[in-house]
Design a protein around this motif. Structure first.
Motif, short mmCIF file in Angstrom:
data_model
loop_
_atom_site.label_atom_id
_atom_site.label_comp_id
_atom_site.label_asym_id
_atom_site.label_seq_id
_atom_site.Cartn_x
_atom_site.Cartn_y
_atom_site.Cartn_z
N ALA A 17 0.82 -1.21 0.00
CA ALA A 17 0.00 0.00 0.00
C ALA A 17 0.85 1.26 0.00
O ALA A 17 0.47 2.29 -0.55
CB ALA A 17 -0.93 0.00 1.21
N ALA A 18 2.05 1.18 0.61
CA ALA A 18 2.95 2.33 0.68
C ALA A 18 3.83 2.45 -0.56
O ALA A 18 4.64 3.38 -0.65
CB ALA A 18 3.82 2.23 1.93
N GLY A 19 3.70 1.53 -1.50
CA GLY A 19 4.49 1.60 -2.72
C GLY A 19 5.92 1.11 -2.55
O GLY A 19 6.79 1.47 -3.34
N ILE A 20 6.16 0.30 -1.53
CA ILE A 20 7.49 -0.25 -1.29
C ILE A 20 7.64 -1.54 -2.10
O ILE A 20 6.77 -2.41 -2.06
CB ILE A 20 7.70 -0.52 0.21
CG1 ILE A 20 7.67 0.80 0.98
CG2 ILE A 20 9.02 -1.26 0.45
CD1 ILE A 20 7.66 0.62 2.48
N ASP A 21 8.75 -1.67 -2.82
CA ASP A 21 9.03 -2.91 -3.55
C ASP A 21 9.37 -4.01 -2.54
O ASP A 21 9.99 -3.76 -1.50
CB ASP A 21 10.21 -2.73 -4.49
CG ASP A 21 9.90 -1.82 -5.67
OD1 ASP A 21 8.85 -1.14 -5.64
OD2 ASP A 21 10.71 -1.79 -6.61
N VAL A 22 8.97 -5.24 -2.86
CA VAL A 22 9.28 -6.38 -2.01
C VAL A 22 9.99 -7.43 -2.84
O VAL A 22 9.97 -7.40 -4.08
CB VAL A 22 8.00 -6.96 -1.36
CG1 VAL A 22 7.42 -5.97 -0.36
CG2 VAL A 22 6.96 -7.31 -2.42
N SER A 23 10.64 -8.37 -2.16
CA SER A 23 11.44 -9.37 -2.85
C SER A 23 10.97 -10.76 -2.47
O SER A 23 10.42 -10.98 -1.39
CB SER A 23 12.92 -9.20 -2.48
OG SER A 23 13.70 -10.19 -3.12
N ALA A 24 11.21 -11.71 -3.37
CA ALA A 24 10.85 -13.10 -3.13
C ALA A 24 11.98 -14.00 -3.58
O ALA A 24 12.51 -13.85 -4.68
CB ALA A 24 9.57 -13.47 -3.86
N SER A 25 12.35 -14.93 -2.69
CA SER A 25 13.35 -15.95 -2.99
C SER A 25 12.74 -17.34 -3.01
O SER A 25 13.43 -18.31 -3.29
CB SER A 25 14.46 -15.93 -1.94
OG SER A 25 15.14 -14.70 -1.92
N ALA A 26 11.45 -17.43 -2.65
CA ALA A 26 10.80 -18.73 -2.53
C ALA A 26 9.32 -18.60 -2.87
O ALA A 26 8.75 -17.50 -2.82
CB ALA A 26 10.96 -19.28 -1.10
N GLY A 58 17.87 -15.96 -1.84
CA GLY A 58 17.81 -16.25 -3.27
C GLY A 58 17.44 -17.69 -3.55
O GLY A 58 17.79 -18.60 -2.79
N ALA A 59 16.74 -17.89 -4.66
CA ALA A 59 16.34 -19.25 -5.06
C ALA A 59 17.52 -19.97 -5.71
O ALA A 59 18.25 -19.39 -6.52
CB ALA A 59 15.17 -19.17 -6.04
N MET A 60 17.68 -21.23 -5.35
CA MET A 60 18.73 -22.04 -5.95
C MET A 60 18.38 -22.34 -7.41
O MET A 60 17.21 -22.28 -7.81
CB MET A 60 18.89 -23.34 -5.16
CG MET A 60 19.46 -23.14 -3.76
SD MET A 60 21.13 -22.45 -3.79
CE MET A 60 22.05 -23.87 -4.39
N PRO A 61 19.40 -22.67 -8.23
CA PRO A 61 19.12 -22.90 -9.66
C PRO A 61 18.02 -23.91 -9.93
O PRO A 61 17.22 -23.72 -10.87
CB PRO A 61 20.48 -23.40 -10.18
CG PRO A 61 21.48 -22.74 -9.30
CD PRO A 61 20.84 -22.71 -7.93
N GLY A 62 17.92 -24.95 -9.11
CA GLY A 62 16.87 -25.94 -9.34
C GLY A 62 15.48 -25.42 -9.05
O GLY A 62 14.48 -25.94 -9.59
N ASP A 63 15.38 -24.40 -8.19
CA ASP A 63 14.07 -23.83 -7.82
C ASP A 63 13.72 -22.59 -8.62
O ASP A 63 12.57 -22.15 -8.61
CB ASP A 63 14.08 -23.47 -6.32
CG ASP A 63 14.33 -24.67 -5.43
OD1 ASP A 63 13.80 -25.75 -5.75
OD2 ASP A 63 15.05 -24.51 -4.42
N TRP A 64 14.72 -22.02 -9.30
CA TRP A 64 14.51 -20.74 -9.96
C TRP A 64 13.46 -20.80 -11.08
O TRP A 64 12.58 -19.93 -11.13
CB TRP A 64 15.85 -20.23 -10.50
CG TRP A 64 15.78 -18.93 -11.23
CD1 TRP A 64 15.97 -18.71 -12.55
CD2 TRP A 64 15.51 -17.64 -10.66
NE1 TRP A 64 15.85 -17.39 -12.87
CE2 TRP A 64 15.56 -16.69 -11.72
CE3 TRP A 64 15.23 -17.19 -9.37
CZ2 TRP A 64 15.34 -15.34 -11.52
CZ3 TRP A 64 15.00 -15.83 -9.16
CH2 TRP A 64 15.05 -14.92 -10.23
N PRO A 65 13.47 -21.81 -11.98
CA PRO A 65 12.44 -21.83 -13.03
C PRO A 65 11.02 -21.86 -12.47
O PRO A 65 10.12 -21.16 -12.98
CB PRO A 65 12.76 -23.09 -13.83
CG PRO A 65 14.22 -23.30 -13.60
CD PRO A 65 14.45 -22.89 -12.18
N GLY A 66 10.81 -22.66 -11.42
CA GLY A 66 9.48 -22.73 -10.81
C GLY A 66 9.06 -21.41 -10.20
O GLY A 66 7.88 -21.02 -10.28
#
Length: 296
Positions: A17-26, A58-66
């Motif tokens: 709501a505040a316009g803050i970017d968020v990140s996802a590794s999983a 960060g997502a590992m290479p095996g999880d990154w495509p998913g």
């Protein structure tokens, strides 16, 4: 603004709501972000993080495509905007280390996979301070300088600050709270880890480990006081430490300069780091909330 350290149950809706970017590794993070976007009534701007060799977030290479496929599906629903793809170096402060080029290659591969999943990230970012200064091939669309914003070098293998036109921007300054004469043999501070060799003047400085002054600076750390560098005398306490100034003329209220750019003869953050066996990052970032900040 990017907020990237999150645990399950984080208040993502408020950030969105505040316009803050968020990140996802999983995947669980993306799922919670999507639910929060529904609650906030607006899509979340997300940076997907790939682990290219740091072994941290960060997502590992095996999880990154998913992870990329899930992001693409949530973007199609209008719940997120996959705004960025990013990662972080392990050895950027050692520019010749083999992992630097390996991570750049792994990052390019991660971006390719994201694009094949249908994502078109606006920003790709990998470079910290060290890579910003010495690895232009790692700049991509955005860089993330940290310690260099303080005007400090990320490390000796990168080069001294002046090589890059950097000037230390932060000074830590206090003032003597008390000055008094004491006889020879006076034990100073907790456990009397310092004892005066002769009649002398002690000065009390109102900063301590609750303010970010390392307790390990006991009898080691130096400051500029009364026109000279002085070594801390005795144990650094929660709120204060003591200086032995001999017979020099000093008074309560006189300035005590713990570190700064060094122009006046004061120690630098690098000097403190070297004395304490740590890095300049820790010295400048550990200063506590109750120390007033003055921005110039």
């Amino acid at each position: 603004m990017l907020c990237w350290l999150a645990t399950p149950g984080e208040r993502f809706a408020e950030a969105i709501a505040a316009g803050i970017d968020v990140s996802a590794s999983a995947a669980w993070t993306l799922a919670e972000i999507a639910a929060a976007a529904r609650q906030a009534g607006r899509p979340a701007r997300v940076h997907l993080k790939a682990d290219t060799g740091l072994g941290r977030a960060g997502a590992m290479p095996g999880d990154w495509p998913g992870l990329c496929d899930l992001a693409a599906a949530l973007q199609a629903e209008g719940l997120i905007e996959a705004f960025g793809v990013w990662s972080h170096f392990a050895f950027a402060d050692a520019p010749g280390h083999a992992t630097v080029q390996a991570q750049i290659g792994a990052f390019r591969d991660a971006v390719d996979i994201a694009e094949k999943a249908g994502l078109a990230p606006t920003v790709r970012h990998l470079a910290n301070s060290a890579a910003t200064l010495v690895s232009p091939e790692a700049h991509f669309d955005l860089v993330r300088p940290g310690v260099s914003v303080y005007g400090l070098s990320p490390g000796p293998e990168v080069g001294p600050p002046a090589q890059f036109g950097l000037r230390p921007a932060m000074s830590l300054v206090s003032h003597a709270a008390l000055v008094k004469r004491v006889p020879a043999g006076t034990g100073v501070s907790y456990a009397h880890r310092y004892t005066t060799a002769r009649e002398t003047t002690l000065a009390l400085v109102p900063l301590g480990y609750a303010d970010g002054i390392p307790r390990a600076a006991t009898n080691i750390g130096e400051v500029l006081f009364g026109g000279r560098r002085r070594r801390i005398a005795g144990t650094v306490c929660m709120d204060q430490f003591v200086l032995d100034v001999g017979d020099d003329e000093v008074a309560a209220g006189d300035e005590v300069r713990l570190f700064g750019p060094g122009d006046r003869g004061e120690p630098t953050a690098d000097d403190w780091a070297a004395a304490l066996g740590t890095i300049n990052y820790e010295i400048v970032t550990r200063i506590g909330q109750r120390v007033p900040r003055v921005y110039v």
